[in-house]
Structure formats: C-alpha cells, structure tokens
Design a protein around this motif. Sequence first.
Motif, PDB file in Angstrom:
ATOM      1  N   PRO A 214       5.802 -31.164  90.824  1.00 25.66           N
ATOM      2  CA  PRO A 214       6.232 -30.652  92.133  1.00 25.66           C
ATOM      3  C   PRO A 214       7.381 -31.475  92.711  1.00 25.66           C
ATOM      4  N   GLY A 215       8.445 -30.800  93.132  1.00 32.35           N
ATOM      5  CA  GLY A 215       9.572 -31.465  93.771  1.00 32.35           C
ATOM      6  C   GLY A 215      10.589 -32.032  92.822  1.00 32.35           C
ATOM      7  N   VAL A 217      13.141 -31.423  89.199  1.00 29.78           N
ATOM      8  CA  VAL A 217      13.717 -30.471  88.246  1.00 29.78           C
ATOM      9  C   VAL A 217      13.825 -31.083  86.857  1.00 29.78           C
ATOM     10  N   THR A 741       5.724 -24.627  90.576  1.00 29.79           N
ATOM     11  CA  THR A 741       4.856 -25.762  90.867  1.00 29.79           C
ATOM     12  C   THR A 741       4.977 -26.120  92.339  1.00 29.79           C
ATOM     13  N   ASP A 784       6.045 -30.302  98.375  1.00 23.74           N
ATOM     14  CA  ASP A 784       7.136 -30.242  97.393  1.00 23.74           C
ATOM     15  C   ASP A 784       7.025 -28.965  96.573  1.00 23.74           C
ATOM     16  N   SER A 786       8.887 -26.653  93.073  1.00 16.09           N
ATOM     17  CA  SER A 786       9.811 -26.563  91.937  1.00 16.09           C
ATOM     18  C   SER A 786       9.663 -25.207  91.260  1.00 16.09           C
ATOM     19  N   SER A 806      14.449 -27.477  92.822  1.00 21.65           N
ATOM     20  CA  SER A 806      13.334 -28.222  93.407  1.00 21.65           C
ATOM     21  C   SER A 806      13.667 -28.566  94.848  1.00 21.65           C
TER      22      SER A 806
END
Length: 851
Positions: A214-215, A217, A741, A784, A786, A806
Amino acid sequence: MRGFWIAGLVLLIVTKNAYSQPEKSFIDAPLSDVLEEVEKLINIKFSYADKVIKNKKVSLRISRNDSIAHLLTSIESQTQLRLEKINDQYIIVRPYRANDRLTVCGYVLSDQQTPALGATITSSNKEDGAVADPYGFFQLQNIGYNDTLSISYVGFRTKKIRAYNLLGADCGKIVLRENIAYLDEIVVNDYVIKGSAKKNQKIEFSIQNLNMLPGLVEPDVLKSIQLTPGVNSPFETANGIYVRGGAPDQNLVLWNGIKIYDQGHLFGMLSAFNPYMVEKVDFIKQGTSAYYGDRVSGIIDIQTNQEVLKETEGGAGFDMIYSDINFKAPIIKEKLAVQGAVRRSFTDLLATPTYDRLSDRVFQNTKITNEASINNPGSTNKFFFNDLNFDLIAQPNPGEKWMTSILITENDLDFSSANTTNQTSFRDLLRTVNIGYNLRWERQLHDQLLLSSNIYHSQHLLDYQFENKVNDTVEVSSKKNLISDFGASLNADWTFENGNALSSGYQFSTNRMRHAFETKAPSYELVLDAADKTINTHSFHSEYEYLQSEKTYLSAGLRFNYYTGVEKYFIEPRLYMKYQIGRSLALNTSVEYRSQVATQIQESIVSDLSLENQVWTLAGEDQFPVIDSYQFTIGSSFTQNKWLIDADTYLKKINGITTLTFGFLNPIDNEYRVGSSSITGLDLFIKRKFSRYHTWFSYSFIHSENEFTGLNNDQPFPGNWNIEHTIKWSHFYQWKSIHFTVGWIWHTGKAFTEITENPTSQGPLGIQFAGINSSNLPPYHRLDFSVIYNFHFRKNQKVNYRIGLSILNVYNRKNLLNQEFRTTPTLENELISTNIYSLSFTPNLVFRVFW
C-alpha cells in the motif's frame, strides 16, 4: 556311412568356429584392463588421461556380440565417467560435466522398505518426469547431470536428490520418510502478502513475487518488513525499523553476508537496496539462530540470486524519484553468470511533486526550509543518490559454487546560501557512502554435508562539512564518521536422513570505528570530540535442528563471542520450539540471549544542518558498555478454511544502554548515564483469503520502560519511542492484470517530555519540566493506496510492461511525529517548540519494462 559322419563332424567344427564368439569376464578389474580387452574384441579405440581412470574398477562380461551402447552404459554406471563417442571408432573417457545429459534410474521405497507405487519424480528443468511402477522403479532419460530431482509421494516427505547421485549399475534406492504431521501448516505461505511465507521463526519475503505494498509503486525491502506485527517506524522512514521496542542500530542488516551500516536513501525515506536485485529477505524477530551475532534486535538477511541462470533477463524503469536498469546473464553455460543493477535519482535535475513532498518532510525545521521560506534567491539545494550492485556467480564443478558481490550506495547533499548585502555566505556539504565486498564459497561434499565460507569488507562514511564565510574569513566545521569492518567465516551444515540437521562454524571480524568533530578557521583549529576504536570478535556457533514426526520442531543453539579491546566474552544460548496440535493449531516458544558492541550515539555538537545526527561508535572500557539482551516469547498460530490467526507475547530486556546510545537526550539532566530497557508486548496477526481478495489485520502492544541510575529518582519511565498500540489493516484485490492495494495504519502518539515556561521566574527564561516522557503526541493515522497494471503488446512476447500509481496519506492527515524544545541564545530568551510533521498527500507514478 563313415565318410558321412566324418564330413558332418568337420562341418560342425567349422560351423562352431565360424559362429562361436570369444567372451571374457572381469570381476572388480582395473578399468584400463577392461578398456584394452574391449579394444581387442571390438574395433574401437579409447582416448583418456591416466589420472582420469586411476583407481576405477569394473565388473563386466564382454563379447563380440555385445552392442557398443550397452558396453558404454555399463562402464559409465560403474565408474561415473563419461564415455563420449566421437565417431564409430573413437571414444573419449572423461569426467562428467554440468551440461552432460544422463539416463538415471532408481527404486522409491517407504521407510518400511515397501515400494512407493505412484510416486512422482520431477526434474528441476521442468521438462522431464516419471511415475514409479509397482516395484517403485522409475527411469528418466536425457536428464542434466546437475539437475535436482524431486520425489513426492502422498503421506511422505518430499525428497530432493541430484541426478548424478543416481549414477550406478544397480539403480539407487531412495527411501522416503512418512509425513505424520502437516507440513503445510508449519510453513505458512502468503503470510503477510503474496510472496511472503512464515517458516517457523523466520518470515521470508520473495521480493520478485511480492504483491505491491500500500502506498508504493515499487517493491521496497525494508518497508515490506514494516507490515509485520511488532515492527514500528515512528518517523515514517524506510530504515527506521524498531523491532519490538529495539532501536534501528540494534538490527543486524546483511546484504549477501555483508554488514550494512546505513540502509536508507534520501535521509531514510527510501530503502538503499534495489528491489530488482533482491531474490529474498529473511526477517527474524524471535528465536534467532546461533549463526547470527553482533546485534540484539531484529535480523534482516538480504540475498540476491545465487544460481547460474540459463537465460538472460533484466528490466528498466523510472518513477518520480529515480530511474534504474538491471540485468542477469549467463556467460558460460551452466558455469558462469553475471548480474547487476544501477539506480540514480534525478532529484538534482528535476523537482517532481513526489520529491517536493518527501523533501518537505525531510528538510522541515532545517536551514534549508528556512531559507526557502524567505525566498532567498542566493540559496540552492542539490541532492541526489545512487546505488550499484554487481554479482559474479561461478559453478566450476557440480556441487561447488563461488560468488562475489559488490554493493555501493551513496547520498550527496550540497546546500548553499549567500547574502550580498552583508557579504556573508554559507555552504553545507553532506555525503554518506556504503561500500561492501564479499567472496563466498560453498561445496556440497555429499547429500548430507555442505561446507561454506564467506569473506567480506564493509565500509561506511559519513562526511559533513559546514562552511561559514564572512567577508573573506572562512570558518569550517566538520563531522566525520568512518567504519571499516572486515570479517571471515567457515561453516559446516550436516543434514541427516531423518531430517534433523546440525550446523557449526567459526566467525571472525575486526571492526574499526572513528569519528571526529572539528572547527577550523585561519586563526585557530579546535577538535570538539574525537574517537578511534577497534574491536576484534571471535565467535563459535553450533545449532541442532530436531524434527519428531514433523509435529515437533526444535532448534537449539549456542554462540560464544569474545571481544578483544573490552576483553569480555559472552555465552549466548538460543532456543526455538514449535509443536503442531492437529491440522489447525500450533504452539511455539523461544528464548534467546545476545550481545552487541557497535552502537549509534546522538550527536549534538555539530548540528548546523540537523540531519544525520547519529554517529557509530564501539564499546569501550571508559564508556559505552557492551549491550546485551534476552527475550522470551510464547505464542500460537491457527489456520483453517483460509483463515490465519497468529499471536505472540514476549518479554524483552536490554542492558547497557546509555542516554546517548538509546536516543535519550533529556533536557532535565544532560549527564552521561547507563541504564536498561524493559519491554513487554503482544503481536496479533489475522488474515483471510478469498479467490481474488485478501485482507490482513495486525495489532501490536508494546510497552517499554527505561531505567537509568540517578535519573527520575531511579524510577522507570517510558522510552523515547514508546508507541503502545498499533493497528495495521491492509487489503489486496486482483482483477485480471490489475492489482489494487489499500492500507490503513493507526497508532498512539510517541511519548515525549512536556516543557513549559515558568511565569514566576526572574531574569533569564525559566522552564518547567513535566515527568520524563509522561506525555504522548496525538494519535497517528494514515491511508495509503496503490494500483498496478501489468501488460504486454503481443500474447507470446517475452517483454512485459508495468504502469502504476500510488498515494501516501490519501486524506492528507497532518500527523505530529515529534516535538522538540529549545531556547534562543539572546537577551530576549524565548522557548521555541519545534514540531516535526508527517508526509502530506504524496502521489507517485511508475513505468517499467521487463525482459
């Protein structure tokens, strides 16, 4: 009539002489004798070196009507030599090579010596396979000499064996052990996210197979670890990993066996390790193996690919911070390969929105931000980082491997400002460099014994220089920290037929750490502080892994460390045990004791830039004692119907910390003091898997208390980075080639000491202090996101592409990370509160190509 019988007898003798063939038998005869006889009976010639066939013996019966192929196969199977047919008349006798193809056979039996009908035998090249017949027999043709065969049978442990071990005249017997317990419950795949697995006390991340975090790339080695329960990063950095209340400098970080002292780029905001060079990462927070020493908290063991690849592969890409390229290629087929990667930021050339957000977080409350706030046209700030990885892998003989690695990481900052009105200017130069080399060798003597050795050299440099110019007078303040760490090791690993294993070894390291804080001007030179220390470490370790019907796993180890320079030795027991109850429930416990001589101190003498204010130093007899720690853990795990529940409780004690080494600079009392830290905690992890959707939730409770003699009336108080409650909740969803995500993190605020002005004070500013670390910052939380899309332009095209987006801190929460206080050195003495805030809304984009 007599003439008829005489004629018949003559005809019989002639016929017998015409059709009968001479034959000869050999029993355990020298190979040279056999080859000579074969040359006489059959019109062929053998070419060989005497040393190749020396001591080789054969039992064989030969005659003229034998086929050449049959004879060659029989001799090969008994001598493990290759008889290569050049033409119809000449044959070369030589040792086998890694690229030779074989025909192998064997009998698969249970541990009760009954045939394993239906057992499957597969080759590591994925091209060949066989099924055992009612006698347990199988045969595989055209198998690579060095291929690994996997033998699987329902209810029994899978066994792996090299193809060359099945060379022989009698087709070898392979005995499988019954799998009474449930191995798939002991090894939990997709533990945190796809591409991760929990194997007993170790969490393994396969970076190339890891789903996006998460958050982010791009995959990140260190931020992957931060998803696990019991790990905090209170300052949002990649390298600021606090494992169960321990400080980041108490973590042992290895790159292919090289100790790494600085793991961050952009002052810790990004990992210094190129993820596209990393094959796997082993993370250990409990039950540490006796193999690991020199630190008292987490273990982060990073490894690149260590096999000679058959095909060339690589990739390149860029995001909003950096670009990189990586490659892996064979040089000599199945014998020599090379791999490498280069990465560089373009932040000194282009300020993207992503870099602006990261630099705002890093440079806040520094002179860089202050100059920018007043729009000084004479100020410039150039920053960039780069890293280089290179590996050379050689496999000269089957079972033998050599590997050398090089890792270089660098960060450079050049900030300057000038004021033409009063003829003043200043310049800050900050450079951090890590350089590591290693040479590794391993030799598989036979199926049960592996020897390995490793030699490494690690260097770390922190070089800060502040130039202050007034008119034509220049004053230079500098801070330097240099580390030179050289080490070597020799290890032996035995694996027994029953699955148990024993490993032992010796490790040596010599570590020299120097630092100096100096100020120079035309009229004077002042050394504010300096140190130069060297410690040699001799370590012996041994560990036994015990399996009892695979329901019980026990790892018991002992490590002995002797530190010269401080002339102290430590005996460190390590124990981890796991017991499987049925298919769903397992219990585990661990006890460990560890020591550490290298540590970081908070430096406040040279702090013009207020960045990289930590310096490495070694323990000594005068100050900075050897740190030691013990940890006791008890836990359980439950798996059923795609649910996973994992829970651990632990008690951890760290002795030998100081008010400098543990990051505690108390404004109430700045004296140097020695103390200890007591930590109790709970880690809870829950995961549920659906077909396309996975969700996982973790909760951590960590309560740490410091206790220093002569401070706070000798009563314990919360640690500086005490964060008691942490929640992490993440979600992953896949739709075709698109991966989504989302992750949310929440934790209570970090502890700090409240300071206020004393209104009744006369003269200079009076300050009132509340209890040490008796207050907490507001709670922290962040969301977060992505999304990654993988695609290719042609269906069977080897080249693949990736684009991604992201966002860190989706709802732009302004989190307070830290609060510091200082007073102004003026007649109007004032109390100034300095707040350090989190990252704001931070987007990032990526484009990559893989081939």
